[in-house]
Scaffold this motif. Structure first.
Motif, short mmCIF file in Angstrom:
data_model
loop_
_atom_site.label_atom_id
_atom_site.label_comp_id
_atom_site.label_asym_id
_atom_site.label_seq_id
_atom_site.Cartn_x
_atom_site.Cartn_y
_atom_site.Cartn_z
N SER A 114 1.10 -1.64 0.29
CA SER A 114 0.01 -0.01 -0.25
C SER A 114 0.67 1.23 -0.09
N ASN A 248 -6.46 4.38 0.05
CA ASN A 248 -7.98 3.78 0.44
C ASN A 248 -8.14 3.11 -0.97
N TYR A 250 -10.43 1.04 -2.84
CA TYR A 250 -10.21 -0.73 -2.93
C TYR A 250 -10.76 -1.48 -4.05
N LEU A 254 -8.39 -4.26 -6.40
CA LEU A 254 -9.28 -5.55 -6.10
C LEU A 254 -9.46 -6.51 -7.95
N THR A 266 -5.95 -2.59 1.94
CA THR A 266 -7.39 -2.55 1.54
C THR A 266 -8.12 -3.94 1.05
N VAL A 267 -7.55 -4.18 -0.02
CA VAL A 267 -7.54 -5.62 -0.43
C VAL A 267 -7.97 -7.01 0.63
N GLY A 270 -10.67 -6.97 3.30
CA GLY A 270 -11.84 -8.01 2.92
C GLY A 270 -11.53 -9.30 2.66
#
Length: 318
Positions: A114, A248, A250, A254, A266-267, A270
């Motif tokens: 990230s 931030n 996503y 993804l 972020t991924v 999840g």
């Protein structure tokens, strides 16, 4: 002595009248509307901060406590087990014994990914957007305003509409599951970044450019040596906003970054939520990971928040 005493009495009376006058002004100034405004402000502040408090509270609780007493303001028993599971300091067996899901998350790898993606996007986007904004604001060329209006029109196009064409392009280039594929769609510029910096560049007197060019400076030297230093505040603001937005993000990571080596935080969060060997997500570890992931952004915005607000107001964006 009488004169001195008289003078002291006069000074004391003057100070007393001054204090009374200040109190009267204070009461006149701070009427009912003032206190209502403060009450609304405090209420909005509490509503804004409460999710962060709830996230912090949940991260220190066990999953069993979250299930048995979900409405407690603060857990009866606190522990750091959730943070130990996030940082990989427990085995799957220990995680299950602590009430976790038994799933694991390579937190430091995803944090590094990230940081790389957000930093590269920030550097590239701010640099090229500043150059484009300089061309729109300071240079005179044919159809300049028409081209700029097209850029502004792009602000009204939702990003979801460009996601599929960008995905097909990245796939055809063979850049799936690479940092280049994650970075390229927003690396060069965005309409908002160009508009933001152009508004500031328009306020710089043109005489500064002309004076620098009379001294022998070219366009690139004027841009990097004169304009950029004068625009340090809005450039810093844009850098912070771009970094936060990239951190931030996503949906695009993804689609493009499913590989373990390029998966962003972020991924990963999840996926960690969906890993439920015990039948339910590890909510306490999820909250702990989310809190740790949000800390860099919270600290960054806390340090530079005032500069961001001032720069946005100065550039005329409401």
């Amino acid at each position: 002595m009488n004169r001195t005493s008289c003078r002291e009495n006069i000074m004391a009376l003057t100070r007393s009248k001054s204090r009374n006058t200040q109190k009267d002004l204070h009461h006149r100034k701070h009427g009912a509307g003032h206190y209502v405004a403060w009450a609304c402000f405090i209420l909005i502040l509490l509503v804004t901060i409460f999710p962060f408090f709830w996230m912090l509270r949940s991260s220190f609780a066990s999953n069993s406590a979250l299930i048995t007493d979900p409405g407690a303001i603060w857990p009866s028993e606190t522990s750091l087990d959730a943070y130990r599971r996030v940082f990989g300091l427990t085995t799957p067996e220990e995680s299950i014994a602590q009430g976790g899901a038994g799933a694991s998350i390579n937190f430091w790898l995803y944090l590094r990914n990230s940081a790389i993606v957000a930093s590269v996007i920030t550097v590239g986007q701010v640099l090229f957007s500043a150059m484009a904004a300089y061309a729109f604001a300071r240079l005179r060329w044919r159809h300049r305003d028409f081209v700029f209006s097209i850029f502004i029109a792009a602000l009204m196009v939702p990003s979801i509409f460009t996601a599929i064409p960008n995905f097909v392009l990245i796939k055809d280039l063979g850049l799936l599951n690479t940092f280049a594929g994650l970075v390229l769609p927003t690396f060069f510029m965005t309409p908002f970044a160009i508009f933001f910096l152009r508004q500031f560049f328009l306020g710089i007197p043109r005489e500064i450019d002309e004076a620098a060019m009379i001294d022998g400076a070219g366009r690139f030297k004027v841009f990097f040596k004169v304009i950029v230093p004068m625009a340090s505040a809005p450039i810093t603001t844009l850098s912070v906003l771009t970094f936060i937005n990239s951190w931030n993000e996503y949906f695009w990571p993804l689609l493009v970054g499913q590989s373990e080596n390029v998966r962003v935080l972020t991924v990963a969060l999840g996926i960690f939520r969906s890993q439920t060997p015990q039948g339910s997500p590890d909510w306490s570890a999820m909250m702990a990971a989310t809190l740790v992931a949000a800390l860099p952004i919270i600290i960054l915005f806390s340090i530079l928040g005032k500069r961001i607000v001032n720069s946005i107001g100065f550039t005329g964006i409401k």
